[in-house]
Scaffold this active site. Structure first.
Site, PDB file in Angstrom:
ATOM      1  N   GLY A 113       0.700  -1.229  -0.018  1.00  0.00           N
ATOM      2  CA  GLY A 113      -0.086  -0.215   0.105  1.00  0.00           C
ATOM      3  C   GLY A 113       0.953   1.346   0.156  1.00  0.00           C
ATOM      4  N   THR A 114       1.327   1.646  -1.152  1.00  0.00           N
ATOM      5  CA  THR A 114       2.188   2.848  -1.282  1.00  0.00           C
ATOM      6  C   THR A 114       2.579   3.093  -2.694  1.00  0.00           C
ATOM      7  OG1 THR A 114       4.521   3.538  -0.547  1.00  0.00           O
ATOM      8  CG2 THR A 114       4.446   1.145  -1.623  1.00  0.00           C
ATOM      9  N   THR A 115       3.149   4.183  -2.859  1.00  0.00           N
ATOM     10  CA  THR A 115       3.547   4.658  -4.191  1.00  0.00           C
ATOM     11  C   THR A 115       5.212   5.093  -4.145  1.00  0.00           C
ATOM     12  OG1 THR A 115       1.556   5.547  -4.534  1.00  0.00           O
ATOM     13  CG2 THR A 115       3.152   6.139  -6.204  1.00  0.00           C
TER      14      THR A 115
END
Lengths: 348, 233
Positions: free
Chosen positions: A101-103
């Protein structure tokens, strides 16, 4: 710890028992009384000990014992997975499904490597930390962007940093980015199929060290940067900006543009159209910011702030962390203003 | 994001643009590289389809039939909002079954209302909006559209933005590809742009990159020649 390894200095009695040949090769039954006595302590620092001093990597990881009464120690080289599979207890259940869950993104251009990431650490719908750091420096010319399980990434980044430092102390020169990626990939390999979840991009600049140079008859030690014309063309290809993607499922890829995480499709849409080798520094930085902003705008698991790092031949430099809420408000103002201007033009 | 497609639609001052790729995939096989994902419902209403193509094609025909019946009975065309509500209510009895339809209805409502855009899904979602993208390629398209869509776009800008968004999505998404269809809906009805092969666009981009790479190499060699000649002296 690193120095202790290199110098071979081990002053605690427990370490002797842990690393002595008898305990290494003896049957498991011999070690049980030892483990029963001081289980917690061994679990605590036994993790990070590298027991061989001949340059090998084996890291003795204490994989949590199954529910059965006999705790056993696993040699993660050969027997770990087979002995785990024969144990009768079920693996520990995760309370929620893991997903990256990240960019995070990184790309190479003529001015070096840009690495950018958001700062939201999420945990199944809760924002666990709005100001996490996802880009971790390993040494002056190498950064790692992390994605996946935050704890795993933090641990493996420290292990990688330690191993690179050990290599530097033992061999007198820094391990290349390619080598670091290979090292990380091989260290993660024994954990393939387990719940370890690390998806990292290694961004760095390979500084080629020219140890000996014939210069007017004198032998001179020099450290040159990637653009030195005294280095042969083959070596020159090995210098310069480098970008690798390493994943705990075994992937190791070199490339010029990577984006990892749940927000990566959004970032890719922006980057694919704009990233070119010939960007200048400001354009590259604003492009990276824009890509992270777009991803945080649409992806629920990315958000809060954006971290930006820029790596050049001189090392990395870090831009101030920027809150994307401001960017969102600024964009809304711009859209409103533009709408007003256009409607006024239409009226005329 | 299991619907293997990229469809998008947005409103602007010149009407509504709807664009989609043309790849029909089936478990990793490209079943049809030239399928039509934007189906006209009537002269001023177009629906993009995503999900199961069979279900979408059927429900579009049913919707078209119901709208025509309404027009014959009441003497006026049903608005886009009404069509969206109708479709949503028709799909409702199938909620929980394997029916999978995710459509955006793009239309122009009479003289007063203007352009209108609704997203209707077989799980019961019915949303009005100014920008929608549906399918596995939608994240890639969203980021391009978010940065470019404004009310004040001209028609050419809007069309090229839609094309670019679909192209970016097909570049990264495995389940989107082949060609792009673009429809433009105005007060006079819908007009369709010629179907465009994205392979050409890909080759054009590659060519541009190759030219730039050559320029970069020449520049570097020029610099090296200058340096080496300097050393020789």
């Amino acid at each position: 710890m690193a120095l202790q390894d290199v110098s071979g200095f081990q002053d605690t009695p427990m370490s002797h028992m842990w690393n002595s040949p008898a305990s290494l090769s003896g049957p498991m039954g011999d070690t049980t009384p030892l483990l029963d006595m001081a289980d917690e302590r061994i679990l605590g620092w036994g993790r990070f000990k590298s027991s061989e001093r001949d340059g090998g990597v084996p890291l003795r990881f204490f994989i949590p014992p199954p529910q059965s009464s006999v705790p056993f120690r696993c040699d993660n080289r050969h027997t770990s997975l087979s002995s785990l599979s024969t144990s009768s207890s079920p693996p520990t259940r995760r309370p929620f499904p893991l997903s990256h869950g990240t960019t995070t993104l990184a790309f190479v251009f003529q001015g070096g490597v840009i690495a950018a990431a958001d700062t939201r650490a999420s945990c199944s719908g809760l924002v666990a930390c709005p100001s996490a750091q996802k880009i971790l420096p390993i040494h002056s010319h190498l950064l790692v962007t992390t994605s996946g399980s935050g704890a795993d990434c933090m641990l493996w980044e420290r292990i990688l940093a330690r191993e690179i430092r050990l290599y530097q102390l033992r061999h007198g020169r820094r391990l290349s980015i390619t080598g670091s990626a290979k090292l990380l990939s091989h260290m993660l390999h024994p954990f393939k199929g387990t719940d370890v979840c690390v998806a990292a991009t290694l961004c760095g600049w390979d500084v080629e060290e020219v140890r000996v140079e014939e210069f007017k008859g004198k032998r001179v030690d020099r450290m040159g940067s990637g653009r030195d014309d005294s280095i042969s063309p083959a070596k020159r290809d090995r210098c310069g900006p480098k970008l690798f993607y390493v994943c705990s499922d075994g992937t190791r890829l070199q490339g010029e543009l990577f984006s990892v995480g749940s927000g990566s499709p959004y970032a890719y849409g922006v980057l694919d159209g704009e990233v070119r080798w010939s960007l200048n520094e400001e354009e590259a930085i604003s492009l990276a910011r824009e890509a992270v902003y777009r991803a945080t705008h649409r992806d629920a698991y990315s958000g809060n702030c954006v971290d930006l790092f820029h790596i050049t031949a001189q090392g990395y430099c870090r831009r101030d962390r920027e809150d994307l809420r401001e960017e969102y408000h600024r964009e809304r103002e711009r859209v409103l203003k533009r709408g007003k201007e256009e409607s006024e033009e239409d009226k005329k | 994001m299991s619907h293997g497609t990229t469809t998008l639609a947005f409103m602007f001052q010149g009407g509504v643009i709807a664009a989609a790729d043309t790849r029909s995939s089936c478990n990793g096989l490209v079943a049809c590289p030239a399928s039509q994902k934007i189906l006209p419902v009537h002269s001023h209403l177009v629906g993009t389809t995503s999900g199961t193509s069979a279900d979408c094609a059927l429900w579009k025909r049913i919707l078209a039939r119901e709208l025509r019946l309404y027009q014959l009975r009441h003497g006026r065309r049903l608005s886009t909002a009404g069509a969206a509500k109708l479709l949503a209510h028709m799909l409702h009895p199938f909620k929980g079954t394997e029916l999978c339809v995710a459509a955006t209805l793009c239309g122009w409502d009479g003289v007063r209302s203007g352009p209108s855009l609704y997203y209707v899904c077989s799980d019961g979602t019915r949303l009005q909006g100014a920008l929608f993208s549906v399918g596995s390629g939608s994240p890639y398209a969203y980021s391009v559209l978010d940065g470019g869509v404004r009310w004040g776009l001209t028609v050419e800008e809007a069309i090229s933005l839609a094309r670019e968004a679909v192209y970016r999505a097909t570049h990264r998404d495995a389940y989107s590809g082949n060609c792009v269809d673009v429809y433009h809906i105005t007060s006079h009805g819908w007009t369709r742009r010629d179907r465009e092969e994205l392979r050409e666009e890909y080759y054009r981009e590659k060519e541009r990159e190759r030219v730039k790479l050559k320029e970069r190499r020449e520049k570097q060699e020029g610099v090296e020649d200058g340096q080496s000649s300097g050393r020789k002296k």
